[in-house]
Design a protein around this motif. Structure first.
Motif, PDB file in Angstrom:
ATOM      1  N   VAL A  20       0.836  -1.201   0.000  1.00 34.90           N
ATOM      2  CA  VAL A  20       0.000   0.000   0.000  1.00 34.90           C
ATOM      3  C   VAL A  20       0.872   1.252   0.000  1.00 34.90           C
ATOM      4  O   VAL A  20       0.604   2.228  -0.716  1.00 34.90           O
ATOM      5  CB  VAL A  20      -0.934  -0.002   1.232  1.00 34.90           C
ATOM      6  CG1 VAL A  20      -1.641   1.322   1.370  1.00 34.90           C
ATOM      7  CG2 VAL A  20      -1.936  -1.125   1.104  1.00 34.90           C
ATOM      8  N   ILE A  21       1.966   1.206   0.783  1.00 29.50           N
ATOM      9  CA  ILE A  21       2.845   2.380   0.848  1.00 29.50           C
ATOM     10  C   ILE A  21       3.556   2.584  -0.495  1.00 29.50           C
ATOM     11  O   ILE A  21       3.603   3.698  -1.027  1.00 29.50           O
ATOM     12  CB  ILE A  21       3.896   2.195   1.967  1.00 29.50           C
ATOM     13  CG1 ILE A  21       3.213   1.866   3.295  1.00 29.50           C
ATOM     14  CG2 ILE A  21       4.764   3.423   2.066  1.00 29.50           C
ATOM     15  CD1 ILE A  21       2.671   3.037   4.035  1.00 29.50           C
ATOM     16  N   ILE A  22       4.092   1.477  -1.055  1.00 29.77           N
ATOM     17  CA  ILE A  22       4.718   1.617  -2.372  1.00 29.77           C
ATOM     18  C   ILE A  22       3.670   2.102  -3.359  1.00 29.77           C
ATOM     19  O   ILE A  22       3.928   2.981  -4.186  1.00 29.77           O
ATOM     20  CB  ILE A  22       5.282   0.268  -2.867  1.00 29.77           C
ATOM     21  CG1 ILE A  22       6.272  -0.295  -1.849  1.00 29.77           C
ATOM     22  CG2 ILE A  22       6.004   0.454  -4.187  1.00 29.77           C
ATOM     23  CD1 ILE A  22       6.967  -1.531  -2.340  1.00 29.77           C
ATOM     24  N   LEU A  40       1.098   3.958  -2.845  1.00 30.36           N
ATOM     25  CA  LEU A  40       0.854   5.391  -2.654  1.00 30.36           C
ATOM     26  C   LEU A  40       1.804   6.205  -3.508  1.00 30.36           C
ATOM     27  O   LEU A  40       1.402   7.133  -4.219  1.00 30.36           O
ATOM     28  CB  LEU A  40       1.110   5.752  -1.187  1.00 30.36           C
ATOM     29  CG  LEU A  40      -0.073   5.786  -0.243  1.00 30.36           C
ATOM     30  CD1 LEU A  40       0.384   6.129   1.155  1.00 30.36           C
ATOM     31  CD2 LEU A  40      -1.074   6.814  -0.728  1.00 30.36           C
ATOM     32  N   VAL A  72       1.585  13.061  -0.569  1.00 33.15           N
ATOM     33  CA  VAL A  72       1.387  12.746  -1.982  1.00 33.15           C
ATOM     34  C   VAL A  72       0.566  13.848  -2.632  1.00 33.15           C
ATOM     35  O   VAL A  72       0.896  14.366  -3.700  1.00 33.15           O
ATOM     36  CB  VAL A  72       0.691  11.378  -2.149  1.00 33.15           C
ATOM     37  CG1 VAL A  72       0.214  11.204  -3.581  1.00 33.15           C
ATOM     38  CG2 VAL A  72       1.624  10.257  -1.776  1.00 33.15           C
ATOM     39  N   LEU A 108       8.748   7.120   3.220  1.00 31.49           N
ATOM     40  CA  LEU A 108       9.127   5.868   2.558  1.00 31.49           C
ATOM     41  C   LEU A 108      10.302   5.205   3.256  1.00 31.49           C
ATOM     42  O   LEU A 108      10.289   4.008   3.534  1.00 31.49           O
ATOM     43  CB  LEU A 108       9.517   6.152   1.104  1.00 31.49           C
ATOM     44  CG  LEU A 108       8.441   6.013   0.058  1.00 31.49           C
ATOM     45  CD1 LEU A 108       9.003   6.301  -1.314  1.00 31.49           C
ATOM     46  CD2 LEU A 108       7.859   4.608   0.097  1.00 31.49           C
TER      47      LEU A 108
END
Lengths: 296, 281, 361, 306
Positions: A146-148, A150, C315, C327
């Motif tokens: 999910v983070i990737i 995003l 984002v 990240l």
């Protein structure tokens, strides 16, 4: 003399060694047929959904937050759009993204898995590159999709095609790792040496023998990937970075409907959630039956 | 396609001259549990179409690795390996050289379970070397396959099955031998080809190997851990232990006057359990 | 790798031997920062590839080139990409991922303010998840044909079929909107309740440390549904993996032999688990990642405002530094968990240590 | 003395028991369900093993010897079906219809399997496995158990006990593993030890060493042995009595030393003559089931070679 004694009748086949579990092959049950029918229905709706939607799926067609009625089968959401029509129309988008990203991820994953698996133990730069790539696939496995998702989705931008590419890239490592494991298993098998002894070129040995014998896990995993892909699309939509509204997409519909659900208005999230679960669950049931049947 | 154009000229009776592989101070080392393990150490051996040699030794003595090196499937870490006086590496580097060598020298390996691609028919496996190495067309290759299967007493109909549809290691091992014999190799290397088979089948397979070697005046390199079967097939014996050759000589010499401790043990055991009996030829 | 240095003192030799024996995990710990750095580089370039120009967005479309350049410099986006990379890496080494482009606050502080809440929720859920899965799997191992076992296996087949956010919405509808047994899904405590001063920044832990048990119970009641949602939606994933490994382990020769030699039943079961767990623990890292991803979503749904909200805002606002920082942080956490699961695996089954081969005679 | 199984009830075969029978089997049949009906692996087997007796089941792959031994041990897979008129061990009747789940041990019976590599629990040290067995058999203290574990290792010829106790199975050589496996099986002081192909993963010299050791230890401890093997010659040398199986039925049984003379079934006689020996090196061809004179036509041969 006992030579007249008839030899005992031979059993019809050689019994398996008793410790190797011998399971009776399960028959296709009712559940499998229901799952197949549901999945067929989902695919059908994906093709003709927007055509049979009773209302415009992207426009305000009634009063906001009305419960399901004869006019609006799925009620209306907080902006007054028809939930049932949007769920039908959303099928095409969610299923298209899932199907194409799964196909792409599997194709890419198999190629990468083959390349890594066959070269990993080689000396020299090719081997080092393969080992590096293998490590990278492992590392990517650790980071939440999910983070990737995003980040990658925001990089690719949000259209159906770019979502497909993004999700394929995110899910490729799963298929690549599966294929790689299988290649490592097959790589030592004696028939590869036999094929080399038959004078065949290494590339031909890979295409003719290694590839067919190592794609099975990745192919069986297709429906799992399909499920992850649908859920991921919806999750990104849910987080608000997927396809922009008013595009009918299940995840963003559920996100918008979540607030309604908190005050007891279940329908605006309920219909897309049900559609999502039916799709993923029927795909998963089918895979399970398929896998057990083949292995058993 | 390149593979098709470069097919060698069809019919493969070929050159029946002497074929020889000479290995000098061959070495092979594997890394096991971070420790270097010498599988083969300083072994000198010459095999050829004019001799039949048996290698006996316990498991882990390096005999299988030696056979794999002589067949060109494994590269030695040290020493020289020549095929008819030219380094084997040169031969294997070019496509024609590789095919020449493979046509003359074939290895049958011990693995009964994984020696055939589970997804392809046995015929496909046996036919491939005939087509690629001997340049036979599909029909001619099929005919050759049928001939070879017949001499090995296998029904050609069975060839259209997949490996797991053939019950019994004996049948599968016959197909593995057929795959090597289909190109009529001048030197046949066998790695434990009968150890996994039932006694009632072993004899038949060994007889077939002997027939091939005698009828085609081919050479044999037979790796095994059992003395009686090996002695039946070969004129010379090599005894290996821990990667080294500890004893070599003619079969009669070694069976009658074993020198090394291990050899003596094996011969004594074979004498104790076996009756001495000669079947009339 | 380690050269075999002949040492004079026997002490040094035994030390060297000890180091060699521990090399299997020590090496992994040593390369961890390198792995994180590799990922940080990937994150840097990934973020730069995002179409859109934050400087242009902030300066506005009508800004003069001078103003635009000034904004760029202010955002740290001037100079070549390599200069930026240099700043970025040297900052990372000092644990300073830079300042946010959109609000100018240090990314590190922002992350540290939000991370503990997310981690707390994820860790508590993870522990409950693991315990629940182990207990449920025991039912299947001990009596595979019982009704309970069939229910558990059926449940494990639901792996991935019902996404966490759907379970969350259903949970809210059922337990908040209808049954009213859990508090409203908006926040960590009852509105108006003063949260204690941060000590560790973990909200639940802080409330306990500060002795504010009214806050603790409020937080617990707000956590209840999110945790249940995470556990219920992720348990099938772990169970499926666990049952898949336990089945073959129970039928394994090694199990039969242990039984045949007269090993007590309890030890046999322990042995089955010890052999079956490594492949499961190997996917713990992945499952924790999934859980972390799920937590991000669940936080959004329950208005807990943690890392997820921050990433989504970043984002949307093209906040390069914030995104990079998030990240790298998530990757670092995931990789640490991954490393821990790897080391546990190798502890349980030494054959999995690098350089050790299970087979070979 | 030797008797061929013929349909219908009949007394169990006695294989020259020194004292009373430890294991008694009569009318035992093992079947596996297949898509087209049940496939019978063992049909109507009858035998008995006395205390201290060492019996070998020989036969080729698919002859049912392993199925029979595992049915006795109670380790058949989930779908197998076992029926028996009589199946008693140490005077206690046994129910051998496999139940689902982890099987249970029959007290007094130990089993060793073909391959020590896969039988030994790979994640625990040999010492831990061995002391567990010793402690469950004798309920002694930990220290005492370690001491007895050491003694067992010495008895199977593993004198470097410190290292072996600490080692995990994969750290030992093939021969050492095999010995450790025997120590584990015997440390529980079983009355009957069932050995399923104990030598088939080993080479010629190690096979003999293991069989010698097995026989020696069993004699020493008074344990009865049931060895399943395809190596008819090895069993002839290292067992008191032999049971020859062919296509699921017992076709010959009797004292090992006299099998050559007493064998009545053509298959047994054919098999005995097929084993190559040193004299073979002067032979032109090896005898096979087709070529040896067994007194029957080629019918038997065809079915057995396939």
């Amino acid at each position: 003399m006992t030579s007249t004694l008839p030899p005992p009748a031979a059993p019809t086949d050689t019994p398996a060694p008793p410790t190797a579990a011998r399971r009776p092959r399960p028959r296709l049950g009712v559940g499998t047929w229901i799952a197949a029918a549901l999945l067929g229905l989902v695919l059908l709706v994906a093709v003709i959904g927007p055509l049979i939607a009773p209302h415009d799926p992207t426009g305000v067609v009634g009063l906001p937050s009305r419960p399901p009625s004869g006019e609006h089968w799925g009620g209306t959401d907080s902006t007054g759009m028809d939930v049932f029509s949007r769920t039908l129309a959303g099928t095409r988008i969610d299923v298209a993204i899932a199907v194409f990203s799964t196909l792409l991820a599997t194709a890419l994953g198999i190629v990468v898995g083959l390349a890594v698996g066959m070269n990993e133990s080689r000396r020299g730069p090719v081997g080092m590159a393969a080992r590096g790539l293998s490590r990278l696939l492992d590392l990517l496995q650790a980071i939440p999709v999910v983070i990737i998702g995003l980040v990658v989705v925001s990089f690719f931008g949000t259209s159906t095609v770019t979502m497909i590419l993004a999700i394929a890239v995110i899910l490729m490592p799963i298929q690549a790792r599966l294929t790689r494991t299988e290649v490592l298993r097959v790589r030592g098998d004696a028939y590869l040496d036999a094929a080399r002894q038959a004078g065949q070129h290494e590339l031909r040995v890979i295409v003719k023998h290694v590839l067919p014998n190592s794609v099975r896990p990745a192919l069986l995993n297709v429906s799992v990937i399909l499920g992850i892909s649908i859920v991921l699309t919806a999750a990104l939509g849910f987080l608000g970075v997927g396809l922009p509204p008013p595009t009918p997409e299940w995840g963003s519909m559920i996100a918008h409907g979540a607030g309604d659900a908190a005050v007891g208005k279940w329908w605006s999230a309920g219909f897309p959630a049900a559609a999502l679960c039916i799709t993923v669950a029927s795909a998963s049931v089918l895979t399970h039956r398929f896998t057990v049947n083949r292995v058993g | 396609m390149r593979l098709l154009r470069q097919r060698p000229a069809a019919d493969p009776v070929g050159d029946r001259g002497l074929v020889q592989i000479t290995g000098e101070s061959l070495e092979k080392t594997f890394v096991v549990n971070r420790a270097r393990h010498r599988a083969v150490a300083a072994v000198d051996v010459t095999i050829g179409s004019d001799r039949t040699i048996g290698v006996i030794g316990e498991s882990g003595s390096g005999k299988s690795t030696l056979a794999r090196m002589l067949s060109g499937l494994e590269q030695p870490d040290g020493g020289t390996l020549d095929y008819n006086g030219v380094p084997l590496g040169h031969h294997l580097a070019s496509q024609t050289g590789r095919r020449d060598f493979r046509r003359a020298v074939q290895l049958v390996s011990q693995d009964v379970s994984s020696s055939f691609d589970p997804l392809r028919t046995l015929r496909d496996a046996v036919r491939t070397p005939a087509m690629v190495l001997c340049g036979l067309e599909s029909a001619a290759a099929d005919q050759r396959v049928d001939e070879v299967l017949e001499t090995l007493q296998v029904s050609p109909a069975m060839a259209d099955r997949r490996p797991h549809e053939v019950s019994g290691g004996g049948q599968r091992q016959r197909f593995a031998i057929a795959r090597a014999l289909v190109v009529r190799p001048r030197v046949l290397l066998c790695d434990e080809v009968v150890s996994a088979l039932d006694v009632s089948v072993q004899g038949a397979v060994l007889n077939m190997l002997k027939d091939y070697v005698e009828q085609n005046r081919a050479g044999l390199f037979f790796v095994s851990h059992g003395i009686p079967a090996t002695a039946f097939l070969v004129d010379e014996l090599i005894v290996m232990q821990d990667g080294e050759i500890v004893e070599r000589g003619s079969t009669d010499e070694i069976v009658d006057r074993p020198q090394h401790e291990y050899t003596r043990f094996l011969v004594a055991a074979a004498r104790r359990s076996g009756r001495i009996e000669v079947v009339a030829s | 790798m380690t050269p075999a240095v002949p040492t004079a003192a026997p002490d040094a030799a035994s030390l060297l031997a000890a180091v060699r024996r521990q090399r299997w995990w020590a090496l992994r710990v040593l390369v961890l920062p390198i792995h994180i750095l590799v990922f940080a580089l990937i994150a840097f370039f990934l973020v730069r590839l995002i179409p859109g120009d934050p400087a242009r967005a902030i300066a506005g479309p009508d800004a003069t080139p001078e103003t635009y350049e000034a904004v760029r410099a202010q955002l740290g986006l001037d100079g070549s990409i390599w200069t930026q990379l240099g700043h970025y890496v040297s900052g990372l080494v000092r644990f300073d991922p830079g300042t946010s482009i959109t609000n100018g606050r240090p990314v590190f502080d922002e992350l540290m303010a939000r991370l503990p809440g997310t981690v707390e929720l994820a860790v508590v859920s993870f522990v409950i998840l693991v315990l629940a899965s182990l207990l449920l799997s025991l039912v299947v191992v001990l009596a595979p044909r019982s009704l309970d076992a069939r229910i558990v296996s059926g449940y494990s087949q639901a792996a991935g079929a019902v996404p966490d956010f759907v379970v969350g919405v259903i949970g809210i509808l059922l337990f908040y909107a209808t049954l009213q047994v859990v508090p409203a899904p908006n926040g960590r405590t009852r509105p108006g309740l003063q949260e204690p001063d941060p000590i560790t920044h973990f909200p639940l832990l802080d409330s306990v440390l500060a002795g504010r048990f009214a806050v603790t119970s409020s937080i617990l009641s707000h956590y209840l549904l999110p945790i249940v949602v995470l556990v219920v939606s992720l348990a099938p994933l772990l169970l499926k993996q666990l049952l898949g490994a336990l089945g073959p382990a129970a039928e394994d020769r090694a199990t039969l032999f242990r039984i045949a030699t007269g090993t007590p039943r309890r030890k046999v079961v322990v042995s089955i688990y010890r052999r079956a767990l490594p492949p499961t623990i190997a996917v713990f890292g992945t499952i924790f990642g999934t859980l972390l991803g799920g937590t991000v979503i669940i936080e959004q749904l329950f208005g807990l405002g943690g890392l997820g909200t921050y990433a989504v805002t970043a984002v949307a606002g093209l906040d390069f530094t914030a995104l990079q920082g998030t990240l790298v942080l998530v990757a670092a956490i995931s990789m640490i968990v991954f490393l821990l699961s790897d080391v546990t695996t190798m502890l349980l089954d030494p054959r999995r240590r690098p350089g050790v081969r299970g087979s070979g005679s | 003395m030797t008797e061929h199984p013929v349909p219908g009830p009949r007394p169990a075969q006695r294989l020259g028991t020194p004292t009373g029978p430890l294991l008694e089997v009569r009318g035992l049949t093992v079947g596996y369900p297949t898509p087209d009906g049940e496939s019978v692996a063992v049909r109507d087997a009858a035998l008995s093993i006395g205390v201290g007796e060492q019996v070998a089941f020989v036969g080729e792959s698919g002859s049912g010897k392993t199925s029979l031994a595992m049915a006795v041990a109670g380790f058949l897979g989930g779908s197998a079906r076992v029926t028996a008129e009589l199946l008693a061990f140490d005077g206690v009747p046994l129910d051998r219809n496999p139940h689902a789940g982890v099987p249970r041990r029959t007290p007094g019976m130990a089993v060793v399997f073909q391959d020590a590599m896969t039988s030994l629990d790979p994640v625990w040290s040999v010492g831990s496995q061995l002391t567990t067995v010793v402690r469950s058999a004798t309920r002694c203290s930990r220290r005492e158990a370690t001491e007895r574990a050491r003694e067992w290792l010495v008895r199977v010829g593993l004198t470097d006990t410190r290292r072996v106790l600490r080692s995990r199975p994969y750290e030992l050589s093939g021969g050492m593993r095999q010995r450790a496996m025997l120590a584990l099986a015997l440390a529980g002081t079983p009355k009957l030890l069932i050995a399923d192909e104990p030598t088939s993963a080993l080479d010629a010299s190690l096979s003999r060493t293991v069989m010698e050791l097995l026989r020696e230890l069993a004699t020493e401890t008074g344990t009865s042995l049931l060895i399943v093997s395809h190596d008819i010659r090895l069993c002839q040398e290292f067992s008191d009595a032999m049971v020859v199986m062919y296509h699921g039925a017992i076709v010959d049984a009797g004292p090992s030393a006299e099998l050559e003379r007493t064998a009545t079934h053509p298959y047994t006689r054919g098999l005995l003559r097929c084993v190559p020996d040193l004299g073979a090196r002067h032979a032109h061809r090896l005898p096979t089931l087709d070529t040896v004179d067994t007194g029957v036509g080629a019918e038997l041969v065809r079915t057995s070679v396939a």
